[in-house]
Design a protein around this motif. Structure first.
Motif, PDB file in Angstrom:
ATOM      1  N   SER A 233       0.832  -1.215   0.000  1.00 45.84           N
ATOM      2  CA  SER A 233       0.000   0.000   0.000  1.00 45.84           C
ATOM      3  C   SER A 233       0.856   1.251   0.000  1.00 45.84           C
ATOM      4  O   SER A 233       0.535   2.244  -0.657  1.00 45.84           O
ATOM      5  CB  SER A 233      -0.916   0.005   1.232  1.00 45.84           C
ATOM      6  N   LEU A 234       1.960   1.201   0.731  1.00 50.01           N
ATOM      7  CA  LEU A 234       2.827   2.374   0.851  1.00 50.01           C
ATOM      8  C   LEU A 234       3.674   2.581  -0.393  1.00 50.01           C
ATOM      9  O   LEU A 234       3.888   3.717  -0.842  1.00 50.01           O
ATOM     10  CB  LEU A 234       3.730   2.204   2.083  1.00 50.01           C
ATOM     11  N   VAL A 235       4.187   1.478  -0.966  1.00 54.13           N
ATOM     12  CA  VAL A 235       5.047   1.537  -2.154  1.00 54.13           C
ATOM     13  C   VAL A 235       4.470   0.569  -3.194  1.00 54.13           C
ATOM     14  O   VAL A 235       4.867  -0.595  -3.270  1.00 54.13           O
ATOM     15  CB  VAL A 235       6.503   1.150  -1.817  1.00 54.13           C
ATOM     16  N   PRO A 236       3.516   1.011  -4.005  1.00 47.73           N
ATOM     17  CA  PRO A 236       2.878   0.094  -4.963  1.00 47.73           C
ATOM     18  C   PRO A 236       3.766  -0.320  -6.132  1.00 47.73           C
ATOM     19  O   PRO A 236       3.513  -1.350  -6.757  1.00 47.73           O
ATOM     20  CB  PRO A 236       1.664   0.892  -5.458  1.00 47.73           C
ATOM     21  N   GLU A 237       4.813   0.443  -6.432  1.00 47.32           N
ATOM     22  CA  GLU A 237       5.693   0.128  -7.555  1.00 47.32           C
ATOM     23  C   GLU A 237       6.564  -1.076  -7.221  1.00 47.32           C
ATOM     24  O   GLU A 237       7.303  -1.063  -6.233  1.00 47.32           O
ATOM     25  CB  GLU A 237       6.580   1.323  -7.908  1.00 47.32           C
ATOM     26  N   ASP A 238       6.519  -2.127  -8.055  1.00 47.01           N
ATOM     27  CA  ASP A 238       7.221  -3.381  -7.770  1.00 47.01           C
ATOM     28  C   ASP A 238       8.723  -3.201  -7.620  1.00 47.01           C
ATOM     29  O   ASP A 238       9.343  -3.771  -6.712  1.00 47.01           O
ATOM     30  CB  ASP A 238       6.947  -4.406  -8.876  1.00 47.01           C
ATOM     31  N   ASP A 239       9.351  -2.417  -8.529  1.00 50.58           N
ATOM     32  CA  ASP A 239      10.808  -2.307  -8.503  1.00 50.58           C
ATOM     33  C   ASP A 239      11.292  -1.587  -7.253  1.00 50.58           C
ATOM     34  O   ASP A 239      12.219  -2.051  -6.573  1.00 50.58           O
ATOM     35  CB  ASP A 239      11.341  -1.623  -9.783  1.00 50.58           C
ATOM     36  N   TYR A 240      10.649  -0.474  -6.897  1.00 48.75           N
ATOM     37  CA  TYR A 240      11.025   0.240  -5.680  1.00 48.75           C
ATOM     38  C   TYR A 240      10.751  -0.620  -4.444  1.00 48.75           C
ATOM     39  O   TYR A 240      11.568  -0.685  -3.519  1.00 48.75           O
ATOM     40  CB  TYR A 240      10.263   1.560  -5.568  1.00 48.75           C
ATOM     41  N   ARG A 241       9.598  -1.287  -4.418  1.00 47.59           N
ATOM     42  CA  ARG A 241       9.245  -2.092  -3.253  1.00 47.59           C
ATOM     43  C   ARG A 241      10.253  -3.218  -3.032  1.00 47.59           C
ATOM     44  O   ARG A 241      10.677  -3.478  -1.895  1.00 47.59           O
ATOM     45  CB  ARG A 241       7.838  -2.668  -3.418  1.00 47.59           C
ATOM     46  N   THR A 242      10.679  -3.871  -4.113  1.00 53.76           N
ATOM     47  CA  THR A 242      11.672  -4.941  -3.992  1.00 53.76           C
ATOM     48  C   THR A 242      12.989  -4.407  -3.463  1.00 53.76           C
ATOM     49  O   THR A 242      13.638  -5.033  -2.606  1.00 53.76           O
ATOM     50  CB  THR A 242      11.877  -5.639  -5.347  1.00 53.76           C
ATOM     51  N   SER A 243      13.421  -3.247  -3.958  1.00 52.96           N
ATOM     52  CA  SER A 243      14.684  -2.663  -3.475  1.00 52.96           C
ATOM     53  C   SER A 243      14.602  -2.316  -1.999  1.00 52.96           C
ATOM     54  O   SER A 243      15.539  -2.569  -1.232  1.00 52.96           O
ATOM     55  CB  SER A 243      15.043  -1.411  -4.296  1.00 52.96           C
ATOM     56  N   PHE A 244      13.488  -1.725  -1.573  1.00 56.79           N
ATOM     57  CA  PHE A 244      13.329  -1.397  -0.152  1.00 56.79           C
ATOM     58  C   PHE A 244      13.324  -2.668   0.701  1.00 56.79           C
ATOM     59  O   PHE A 244      13.928  -2.710   1.779  1.00 56.79           O
ATOM     60  CB  PHE A 244      12.037  -0.607   0.078  1.00 56.79           C
ATOM     61  N   LEU A 245      12.639  -3.717   0.230  1.00 65.15           N
ATOM     62  CA  LEU A 245      12.607  -4.968   0.980  1.00 65.15           C
ATOM     63  C   LEU A 245      14.005  -5.553   1.142  1.00 65.15           C
ATOM     64  O   LEU A 245      14.401  -5.982   2.230  1.00 65.15           O
ATOM     65  CB  LEU A 245      11.701  -5.979   0.270  1.00 65.15           C
ATOM     66  N   LYS A 246      14.761  -5.583   0.054  1.00 61.40           N
ATOM     67  CA  LYS A 246      16.087  -6.200   0.112  1.00 61.40           C
ATOM     68  C   LYS A 246      17.061  -5.370   0.945  1.00 61.40           C
ATOM     69  O   LYS A 246      17.878  -5.930   1.698  1.00 61.40           O
ATOM     70  CB  LYS A 246      16.623  -6.409  -1.307  1.00 61.40           C
ATOM     71  N   GLU A 286       9.922 -14.024   2.808  1.00 58.49           N
ATOM     72  CA  GLU A 286       8.672 -14.546   2.264  1.00 58.49           C
ATOM     73  C   GLU A 286       8.047 -13.550   1.290  1.00 58.49           C
ATOM     74  O   GLU A 286       7.512 -13.934   0.243  1.00 58.49           O
ATOM     75  CB  GLU A 286       7.695 -14.853   3.390  1.00 58.49           C
ATOM     76  N   ALA A 287       8.113 -12.244   1.636  1.00 57.21           N
ATOM     77  CA  ALA A 287       7.562 -11.219   0.748  1.00 57.21           C
ATOM     78  C   ALA A 287       8.338 -11.150  -0.569  1.00 57.21           C
ATOM     79  O   ALA A 287       7.750 -10.974  -1.642  1.00 57.21           O
ATOM     80  CB  ALA A 287       7.569  -9.862   1.446  1.00 57.21           C
ATOM     81  N   ILE A 288       9.662 -11.293  -0.491  1.00 56.80           N
ATOM     82  CA  ILE A 288      10.478 -11.284  -1.702  1.00 56.80           C
ATOM     83  C   ILE A 288      10.179 -12.528  -2.541  1.00 56.80           C
ATOM     84  O   ILE A 288      10.022 -12.459  -3.769  1.00 56.80           O
ATOM     85  CB  ILE A 288      11.978 -11.207  -1.344  1.00 56.80           C
ATOM     86  N   SER A 289      10.074 -13.680  -1.885  1.00 56.18           N
ATOM     87  CA  SER A 289       9.821 -14.937  -2.596  1.00 56.18           C
ATOM     88  C   SER A 289       8.469 -14.945  -3.288  1.00 56.18           C
ATOM     89  O   SER A 289       8.293 -15.629  -4.316  1.00 56.18           O
ATOM     90  CB  SER A 289       9.894 -16.116  -1.618  1.00 56.18           C
ATOM     91  N   ALA A 290       7.509 -14.200  -2.742  1.00 59.51           N
ATOM     92  CA  ALA A 290       6.172 -14.176  -3.334  1.00 59.51           C
ATOM     93  C   ALA A 290       6.182 -13.621  -4.753  1.00 59.51           C
ATOM     94  O   ALA A 290       5.267 -13.903  -5.541  1.00 59.51           O
ATOM     95  CB  ALA A 290       5.228 -13.361  -2.449  1.00 59.51           C
ATOM     96  N   ASN A 291       7.199 -12.835  -5.088  1.00 52.74           N
ATOM     97  CA  ASN A 291       7.297 -12.244  -6.427  1.00 52.74           C
ATOM     98  C   ASN A 291       8.177 -13.064  -7.365  1.00 52.74           C
ATOM     99  O   ASN A 291       8.442 -12.638  -8.486  1.00 52.74           O
ATOM    100  CB  ASN A 291       7.837 -10.814  -6.338  1.00 52.74           C
ATOM    101  N   ILE A 292       8.672 -14.201  -6.888  1.00 54.70           N
ATOM    102  CA  ILE A 292       9.550 -15.042  -7.708  1.00 54.70           C
ATOM    103  C   ILE A 292       8.738 -16.190  -8.310  1.00 54.70           C
ATOM    104  O   ILE A 292       8.017 -16.888  -7.605  1.00 54.70           O
ATOM    105  CB  ILE A 292      10.719 -15.593  -6.864  1.00 54.70           C
ATOM    106  N   GLU A 293       8.868 -16.368  -9.607  1.00 48.30           N
ATOM    107  CA  GLU A 293       8.161 -17.448 -10.290  1.00 48.30           C
ATOM    108  C   GLU A 293       9.170 -18.373 -10.957  1.00 48.30           C
ATOM    109  O   GLU A 293      10.153 -17.923 -11.543  1.00 48.30           O
ATOM    110  CB  GLU A 293       7.201 -16.888 -11.344  1.00 48.30           C
TER     111      GLU A 293
END
Length: 368
Positions: A233-246, A286-293
């Motif tokens: 909700s705070l960072v809807p953009e996938d690329d930015y959200r992944t960078s912040f998570l990592k 787990e949040a990072i893995s959810a985007n891995i296919e």
């Protein structure tokens, strides 16, 4: 009371002052620092004459606390008295002389914006007021990366994969690190805006260092407490959200927890400390893995070893395993420079998708 009892009281008031400062309670944090300074000066007066090293440590602390209380005359008076006592070790004399320069700058109104984060590491190899240098360098670099990522996000700049932040960004907002009062091991990171620069990117711009710290605080809080829905909700953009998570995961301890077990962040915009621990790491993973296919013919594997080489423009990295086997992992170009660059020549764990003899990059972490 003994000097040690007075010193412990001083530490308690100084720790409370740090938290009050981050919450923006101006009058209270000055008052708490002043009380801490009084107890530290009482401790100083009670130290036996043969404890030269202890005298030096407490003298530096007492001057610093008066300075933080904005009692500049008291701080200077105490500093000169300590320097004249001939009881100070050389290292303590140098620190007090440096503080006298800082007092002069503060009285000349040279100061930073009040946009700060207090970072505290606990457990593992962390000592009272001390920590492994490489660990602190790594965590302070990660905080710097997060600050500039948050700045770029607020400015709606394209997600950066290669190189460091644009010069306009680093010139406009300078990051600082300050020593905080010892509790476990603490340091403060701060952001200062250069108001004299007139650049196209920030012309007539009202972006404020406090906004950057506030945004980053909420991002890190979401990474810690709700890395799925909250951060989405705070960072809807996938690329930015992944960078912040990592980058947030890079602040957490590994499963071994031998270097440290928890990293806490205090800011004025978040009421309780943001705590990043091993549980946070699991949730973020787990949040990072959810985007891995994975494709139907792929299986996920882990490769441990030393990251020896990378060429992200050519889309590959190389890891040398403990048995000297050299492993190439392809399609690594989506990983960002400010994460993977500092990992070169360090032990890492790479997650990869294996299909036949080929390895496709999925994720990388430092291996403690």
């Amino acid at each position: 009371m003994t000097w040690l009892e007075q010193h412990r009281l001083s530490e308690r008031y100084a720790s409370d002052a740090e938290v009050a400062k981050l919450r923006g309670e101006q009058a209270q944090f000055r008052e708490l620092y002043a009380i801490a300074a009084q107890h530290e000066e009482s401790a100083l007066a009670a130290i036996p004459s043969d404890k030269t090293r202890t005298y030096g440590i407490i003298a530096v602390s007492a001057v610093a606390l008066s300075f933080k209380a904005a009692e500049y005359t008291s701080a200077k008076t105490l500093a000169y008295r300590c320097l004249a006592s001939q009881r100070l070790p050389d290292s303590a004399s140098r620190q007090i002389e440096e503080m006298l320069q800082s007092i002069a700058k503060e009285q000349a109104n040279i100061h930073l914006e009040d946009a700060q984060m207090l970072v505290s590491l606990k457990g593992g190899a962390i000592l009272h007021g001390g920590a492994p240098l490489d660990l602190i360098v790594d965590k302070s670099q990660k905080m710097r990366s997060l600050i500039y990522r948050a700045t770029e996000y607020l400015k709606k700049l394209p997600h950066r994969r290669r190189g460091g932040p644009r010069k306009e960004v680093t010139d406009a907002f300078r990051t600082w690190i300050f020593q905080a009062e010892p509790g476990s091991y603490q340091f403060t990171v701060a952001v200062q805006k250069n108001r004299q620069l007139e650049m196209a990117l920030f012309a007539n711009d009202d972006l404020d260092p406090k906004q950057i710290i506030e945004q980053l605080s909420h991002i890190l809080q979401s990474c810690s407490e709700s890395p799925f829905e909250g951060l989405s909700s705070l960072v809807p953009e996938d690329d930015y959200r992944t960078s912040f998570l990592k980058l947030a995961r890079d602040l957490t301890p590994t499963s071994n927890g031998t270097e440290f077990r928890q990293l806490d962040i205090h800011t004025a915009s978040v009421q309780r400390p943001i705590s990043l621990n091993r549980n946070s790491r699991y949730a973020i993973n787990e949040a990072i893995s959810a985007n891995i296919e994975l494709a139907s013919d792929e299986e996920e594997v882990e490769i441990g070893g030393t990251l020896r080489a990378l060429h992200l423009d050519d889309d590959w990295i190389r890891v040398v395993q403990d048995d000297e086997q050299n492993v190439r992992i392809n399609r690594a170009g989506d990983e960002v420079d400010d994460r993977i660059g500092p990992m070169v020549n360090h032990k890492v764990i790479v997650r990869a998708a294996k299909a036949g003899g080929s390895l496709r990059f999925l994720d990388i972490e430092l291996d403690e």
